[in-house]
Design a protein around this motif. Sequence first.
Motif, short mmCIF file in Angstrom:
data_model
loop_
_atom_site.label_atom_id
_atom_site.label_comp_id
_atom_site.label_asym_id
_atom_site.label_seq_id
_atom_site.Cartn_x
_atom_site.Cartn_y
_atom_site.Cartn_z
N ALA A 40 63.62 57.01 80.94
CA ALA A 40 64.75 56.96 81.87
C ALA A 40 64.49 55.85 82.89
CB ALA A 40 64.90 58.30 82.57
N PRO A 41 65.55 55.34 83.52
CA PRO A 41 65.38 54.26 84.50
C PRO A 41 64.41 54.67 85.60
CG PRO A 41 67.68 54.54 83.95
CD PRO A 41 66.96 55.68 83.31
N GLY A 42 63.43 53.80 85.85
CA GLY A 42 62.48 54.05 86.92
C GLY A 42 61.41 55.08 86.60
N LYS A 43 61.38 55.56 85.36
CA LYS A 43 60.41 56.58 84.99
C LYS A 43 59.54 56.09 83.83
CE LYS A 43 63.06 60.60 86.49
NZ LYS A 43 63.55 61.95 86.10
N GLN A 44 58.40 56.75 83.67
CA GLN A 44 57.53 56.41 82.55
C GLN A 44 58.08 56.96 81.25
OE1 GLN A 44 53.60 57.91 83.64
NE2 GLN A 44 53.00 55.88 84.34
N ARG A 45 57.69 56.32 80.17
CA ARG A 45 58.08 56.81 78.85
C ARG A 45 57.43 58.16 78.61
NH1 ARG A 45 57.82 52.56 74.02
NH2 ARG A 45 59.13 51.53 75.55
N GLU A 46 58.20 59.10 78.07
CA GLU A 46 57.66 60.43 77.82
C GLU A 46 57.88 60.85 76.38
OE1 GLU A 46 59.51 63.84 79.61
OE2 GLU A 46 61.49 62.91 79.65
N LEU A 47 56.96 61.65 75.89
CA LEU A 47 57.04 62.16 74.53
C LEU A 47 58.03 63.33 74.50
CD1 LEU A 47 55.93 62.17 71.64
CD2 LEU A 47 54.08 63.63 72.45
N VAL A 48 58.97 63.27 73.58
CA VAL A 48 60.03 64.27 73.50
C VAL A 48 59.78 65.25 72.36
CG1 VAL A 48 62.50 64.64 73.09
CG2 VAL A 48 61.74 62.72 74.51
N ALA A 49 59.47 64.73 71.19
CA ALA A 49 59.30 65.60 70.02
C ALA A 49 58.41 64.91 69.00
CB ALA A 49 60.64 65.92 69.38
N THR A 50 57.63 65.70 68.29
CA THR A 50 56.76 65.16 67.25
C THR A 50 56.93 65.94 65.95
OG1 THR A 50 54.86 66.58 67.75
CG2 THR A 50 55.04 64.51 68.99
N LEU A 51 56.68 65.24 64.86
CA LEU A 51 56.72 65.87 63.54
C LEU A 51 55.58 65.28 62.73
CD1 LEU A 51 57.93 67.61 61.36
CD2 LEU A 51 59.73 65.90 61.03
N SER A 52 54.57 66.09 62.46
CA SER A 52 53.40 65.59 61.76
C SER A 52 53.66 65.46 60.26
CB SER A 52 52.23 66.54 61.99
OG SER A 52 52.43 67.75 61.27
N LEU A 53 52.76 64.78 59.58
CA LEU A 53 52.88 64.66 58.13
C LEU A 53 52.86 66.03 57.46
CD1 LEU A 53 50.62 61.59 57.30
CD2 LEU A 53 53.08 61.79 56.90
N GLY A 54 52.15 66.94 58.05
CA GLY A 54 52.09 68.29 57.49
C GLY A 54 53.28 69.15 57.80
N GLY A 55 54.18 68.63 58.64
CA GLY A 55 55.41 69.37 58.95
C GLY A 55 55.39 70.12 60.26
N SER A 56 54.30 70.03 61.01
CA SER A 56 54.25 70.70 62.30
C SER A 56 55.12 69.98 63.31
CB SER A 56 52.81 70.76 62.82
OG SER A 56 52.01 71.50 61.94
N LYS A 57 55.84 70.76 64.10
CA LYS A 57 56.72 70.19 65.11
C LYS A 57 56.28 70.64 66.50
CE LYS A 57 60.69 70.46 61.96
NZ LYS A 57 62.09 70.94 61.80
N SER A 58 56.53 69.77 67.46
CA SER A 58 56.31 70.12 68.86
C SER A 58 57.36 69.45 69.71
CB SER A 58 54.90 69.71 69.32
OG SER A 58 54.80 68.30 69.37
#
Length: 117
Positions: A40-58
């Motif tokens: 977002a403007p003026g903010k640091q980049r943040e991790l929103v969602a992940t999907l591993s090769l094994g299919g795990s999501k966060s």
Amino acid sequence: QVQQVESGGGLVQAGGSLSLSCTTSGSIFSQYGMAWFRQAPGKQRELVATLSLGGSKSYADSVNGRFTISRDNAKNTVYLQMNSLKPEDTAVYYCAAARWWSRPDYWGQGAQVTVSS
């Protein structure tokens, strides 16, 4: 040079939905986990969602229950479905291919998501 092409995004009212997609090369898609970040403007980049090769999501706490990450292996594409959007979700969203979420290896070009109140 690896290309990751993003599409989707746009302008939506609060409470609405948008989806993002990111297509990369087959070699990358089969060797790396995929993630979505936002800045977002003026903010640091943040991790929103992940999907591993094994299919795990966060998911980040701020989007958990509203956003869904998924992948289509046949199309070498990762998706981010965003529901119940809020003005604070406004940001440029980037897809990333990574072996370590803290150090992504490849980035998409970014897609603007704007949520109006």
